[in-house]
Design a protein around this motif. Structure first.
Motif, PDB file in Angstrom:
ATOM      1  N   PRO A 152      28.021  -4.872  32.253  1.00 25.24           N
ATOM      2  CA  PRO A 152      28.754  -6.138  32.427  1.00 25.24           C
ATOM      3  C   PRO A 152      28.904  -6.551  33.882  1.00 25.24           C
ATOM      4  O   PRO A 152      28.888  -7.747  34.198  1.00 25.24           O
ATOM      5  CB  PRO A 152      30.122  -5.855  31.786  1.00 25.24           C
ATOM      6  CG  PRO A 152      30.225  -4.377  31.670  1.00 25.24           C
ATOM      7  CD  PRO A 152      28.834  -3.869  31.532  1.00 25.24           C
ATOM      8  N   VAL A 153      29.034  -5.574  34.786  1.00 25.83           N
ATOM      9  CA  VAL A 153      29.137  -5.915  36.212  1.00 25.83           C
ATOM     10  C   VAL A 153      27.823  -6.502  36.701  1.00 25.83           C
ATOM     11  O   VAL A 153      27.796  -7.522  37.408  1.00 25.83           O
ATOM     12  CB  VAL A 153      29.513  -4.672  37.050  1.00 25.83           C
ATOM     13  CG1 VAL A 153      29.436  -4.986  38.542  1.00 25.83           C
ATOM     14  CG2 VAL A 153      30.920  -4.196  36.689  1.00 25.83           C
ATOM     15  N   LEU A 154      26.707  -5.871  36.308  1.00 26.94           N
ATOM     16  CA  LEU A 154      25.389  -6.371  36.709  1.00 26.94           C
ATOM     17  C   LEU A 154      25.160  -7.784  36.181  1.00 26.94           C
ATOM     18  O   LEU A 154      24.640  -8.648  36.894  1.00 26.94           O
ATOM     19  CB  LEU A 154      24.300  -5.428  36.178  1.00 26.94           C
ATOM     20  CG  LEU A 154      22.849  -5.834  36.475  1.00 26.94           C
ATOM     21  CD1 LEU A 154      22.592  -5.790  37.981  1.00 26.94           C
ATOM     22  CD2 LEU A 154      21.874  -4.906  35.751  1.00 26.94           C
ATOM     23  N   PHE A 160      28.616  -3.853  42.975  1.00 25.13           N
ATOM     24  CA  PHE A 160      29.107  -2.542  42.555  1.00 25.13           C
ATOM     25  C   PHE A 160      30.034  -1.968  43.629  1.00 25.13           C
ATOM     26  O   PHE A 160      29.605  -1.262  44.535  1.00 25.13           O
ATOM     27  CB  PHE A 160      27.937  -1.595  42.283  1.00 25.13           C
ATOM     28  CG  PHE A 160      27.092  -2.028  41.112  1.00 25.13           C
ATOM     29  CD1 PHE A 160      27.458  -1.691  39.823  1.00 25.13           C
ATOM     30  CD2 PHE A 160      25.953  -2.806  41.307  1.00 25.13           C
ATOM     31  CE1 PHE A 160      26.703  -2.111  38.733  1.00 25.13           C
ATOM     32  CE2 PHE A 160      25.190  -3.226  40.230  1.00 25.13           C
ATOM     33  CZ  PHE A 160      25.569  -2.867  38.941  1.00 25.13           C
ATOM     34  N   THR A 161      31.290  -2.295  43.501  1.00 28.91           N
ATOM     35  CA  THR A 161      32.297  -1.867  44.467  1.00 28.91           C
ATOM     36  C   THR A 161      32.733  -0.429  44.192  1.00 28.91           C
ATOM     37  O   THR A 161      32.325   0.195  43.198  1.00 28.91           O
ATOM     38  CB  THR A 161      33.529  -2.785  44.391  1.00 28.91           C
ATOM     39  OG1 THR A 161      34.124  -2.648  43.082  1.00 28.91           O
ATOM     40  CG2 THR A 161      33.144  -4.239  44.615  1.00 28.91           C
ATOM     41  N   TRP A 162      33.582   0.072  45.065  1.00 25.39           N
ATOM     42  CA  TRP A 162      34.162   1.414  44.914  1.00 25.39           C
ATOM     43  C   TRP A 162      34.881   1.539  43.575  1.00 25.39           C
ATOM     44  O   TRP A 162      34.722   2.525  42.856  1.00 25.39           O
ATOM     45  CB  TRP A 162      35.112   1.675  46.073  1.00 25.39           C
ATOM     46  CG  TRP A 162      35.957   2.919  45.986  1.00 25.39           C
ATOM     47  CD1 TRP A 162      37.291   2.983  45.738  1.00 25.39           C
ATOM     48  CD2 TRP A 162      35.514   4.273  46.148  1.00 25.39           C
ATOM     49  NE1 TRP A 162      37.728   4.287  45.731  1.00 25.39           N
ATOM     50  CE2 TRP A 162      36.659   5.110  45.997  1.00 25.39           C
ATOM     51  CE3 TRP A 162      34.286   4.872  46.426  1.00 25.39           C
ATOM     52  CZ2 TRP A 162      36.585   6.495  46.088  1.00 25.39           C
ATOM     53  CZ3 TRP A 162      34.216   6.247  46.520  1.00 25.39           C
ATOM     54  CH2 TRP A 162      35.357   7.044  46.355  1.00 25.39           C
ATOM     55  N   ASP A 163      35.648   0.510  43.225  1.00 23.85           N
ATOM     56  CA  ASP A 163      36.397   0.533  41.965  1.00 23.85           C
ATOM     57  C   ASP A 163      35.468   0.547  40.750  1.00 23.85           C
ATOM     58  O   ASP A 163      35.779   1.165  39.725  1.00 23.85           O
ATOM     59  CB  ASP A 163      37.341  -0.672  41.883  1.00 23.85           C
ATOM     60  CG  ASP A 163      38.573  -0.500  42.765  1.00 23.85           C
ATOM     61  OD1 ASP A 163      38.664   0.521  43.480  1.00 23.85           O
ATOM     62  OD2 ASP A 163      39.448  -1.388  42.741  1.00 23.85           O
ATOM     63  N   LEU A 223      42.788   6.496  42.819  1.00 26.36           N
ATOM     64  CA  LEU A 223      41.841   6.419  43.927  1.00 26.36           C
ATOM     65  C   LEU A 223      41.282   5.007  44.101  1.00 26.36           C
ATOM     66  O   LEU A 223      40.587   4.729  45.074  1.00 26.36           O
ATOM     67  CB  LEU A 223      40.677   7.392  43.694  1.00 26.36           C
ATOM     68  CG  LEU A 223      41.040   8.883  43.578  1.00 26.36           C
ATOM     69  CD1 LEU A 223      39.777   9.702  43.299  1.00 26.36           C
ATOM     70  CD2 LEU A 223      41.725   9.371  44.845  1.00 26.36           C
ATOM     71  N   LYS A 224      41.600   4.122  43.165  1.00 26.48           N
ATOM     72  CA  LYS A 224      41.055   2.763  43.211  1.00 26.48           C
ATOM     73  C   LYS A 224      41.766   1.913  44.259  1.00 26.48           C
ATOM     74  O   LYS A 224      42.944   2.117  44.554  1.00 26.48           O
ATOM     75  CB  LYS A 224      41.174   2.101  41.829  1.00 26.48           C
ATOM     76  CG  LYS A 224      40.333   2.773  40.748  1.00 26.48           C
ATOM     77  CD  LYS A 224      40.487   2.081  39.409  1.00 26.48           C
ATOM     78  CE  LYS A 224      39.651   2.753  38.338  1.00 26.48           C
ATOM     79  NZ  LYS A 224      39.793   2.109  37.006  1.00 26.48           N
ATOM     80  N   ASN A 225      41.035   0.969  44.796  1.00 27.01           N
ATOM     81  CA  ASN A 225      41.615   0.065  45.789  1.00 27.01           C
ATOM     82  C   ASN A 225      42.597  -0.916  45.144  1.00 27.01           C
ATOM     83  O   ASN A 225      43.620  -1.267  45.738  1.00 27.01           O
ATOM     84  CB  ASN A 225      40.506  -0.718  46.496  1.00 27.01           C
ATOM     85  CG  ASN A 225      39.652   0.176  47.380  1.00 27.01           C
ATOM     86  OD1 ASN A 225      40.160   1.115  47.992  1.00 27.01           O
ATOM     87  ND2 ASN A 225      38.360  -0.095  47.437  1.00 27.01           N
ATOM     88  N   GLN A 226      42.265  -1.361  43.939  1.00 30.77           N
ATOM     89  CA  GLN A 226      43.114  -2.312  43.231  1.00 30.77           C
ATOM     90  C   GLN A 226      43.987  -1.550  42.219  1.00 30.77           C
ATOM     91  O   GLN A 226      43.546  -1.223  41.125  1.00 30.77           O
ATOM     92  CB  GLN A 226      42.269  -3.357  42.512  1.00 30.77           C
ATOM     93  CG  GLN A 226      41.385  -4.177  43.441  1.00 30.77           C
ATOM     94  CD  GLN A 226      42.186  -5.053  44.391  1.00 30.77           C
ATOM     95  OE1 GLN A 226      43.261  -5.541  44.040  1.00 30.77           O
ATOM     96  NE2 GLN A 226      41.663  -5.260  45.584  1.00 30.77           N
TER      97      GLN A 226
END
Length: 276
Positions: A152-154, A160-163, A223-226
């Motif tokens: 779904p991200v693609l 493709f972020t860290w999260d 560990l996620k940024n958001q």
């Protein structure tokens, strides 16, 4: 009552339930990462899951016993063909990059079911990926993580972020955890050559490993940024539900325990997201 039972068995055996689980995980990904709803993608994931799972489950029967197939299996074959055609229809509505990515997972599914390996790599008569000792659960977890997170991200933005990667790792772990009750259930049926986790570690140690894996799955959320309180609480809830499924798993449990209740965990996860 008998007809209701038959309908429910068809719902399970035709992979509709597992398809809803994969659909739910994909939907959860879009909600957690703030991506727009994508119904062509959802429909593709749903119908491709039915097609893939039924191909893996019933390929041998269709190939070697096609003249003696039970009526129910013939119905599942026709149903699977319809889902395959719908899968193709929705696939062509996705981006070219997404289609290429899908083909890669299609190849993995094909070799997961089709005998192709030399005998020296193999354990029983069927020389396919699903029967290589100890690899089955990892292949399934990898495919689920790829389809429900990376796909779904693609298709939406390709960023493709860290999260995103942490979410993919979490999904891989969650699917592995959800597979443990199945492997415990199948202890009495699986060949020892398959080297499943319960066969190698024992039921008690498998459950301990599951608890540790659940803690890691939940810990990754921090560990996620958001970060958000809602997602932390939802992740904790689904972790506890998953661990309960593992702790109460038993090889004497009904097939419905794993095939329905355990596979309902992703569906419950989506419902919690939509409600709260």
């Amino acid at each position: 009552m008998k007809q209701v039972r038959q309908l429910f068995d068809f719902y399970i055996n035709s992979s509709i339930h597992v398809a809803l689980a994969v659909f739910s995980m994909t939907y959860v990904t879009l909600l957690e990462l703030g991506l727009p709803t994508d119904w062509p993608l959802f429909c593709f994931v749903f119908f491709s899951t039915i097609t893939g799972y039924n191909f893996v489950k019933y390929f041998g029967m269709a190939k070697f016993h096609h003249r003696r197939l039970a009526g129910r299996l013939k119905i599942i074959q026709v149903f699977s063909l319809m889902c395959f055609l719908l899968m193709l229809y929705f696939m062509w509505q996705l981006t070219p990059e997404t289609i290429i990515y899908i083909l890669v997972f299609g190849v993995v599914t094909f070799f997961y079911a089709i005998p192709f390996l030399p005998k020296r790599f193999f354990l029983d008569q069927q020389k396919n990926l699903r029967n290589i000792g100890g690899i089955k659960v990892y292949v399934i977890a990898l495919v689920w993580a790829g389809v429900t997170v990376l796909l779904p991200v693609l298709d939406k933005n390709g960023v493709f972020t860290w999260d995103v990667w942490l979410t993919a790792i979490q999904r891989f772990l969650l699917v592995m955890l959800l597979m443990l009750p199945f492997e415990i259930r199948d202890l009495q049926y699986d060949s020892l050559k398959l080297a499943t986790i319960p066969q190698k570690m024992g039921v008690k140690n498998t459950k301990i490993m599951g608890v540790v894996g659940g803690v890691v799955f939940f810990g990754i959320e921090f560990l996620k940024n958001q970060l958000s309180q809602k997602l932390i609480l939802l992740t904790l809830t689904i972790t506890l539900i998953t661990l309960l499924c593992i702790v109460f798993a038993d090889k004497k449990k009904s097939d419905y325990y794993s095939s329905f209740w355990v596979e309902s965990v992703p569906i419950i996860w989506l419902v919690l997201h939509l409600v709260f």
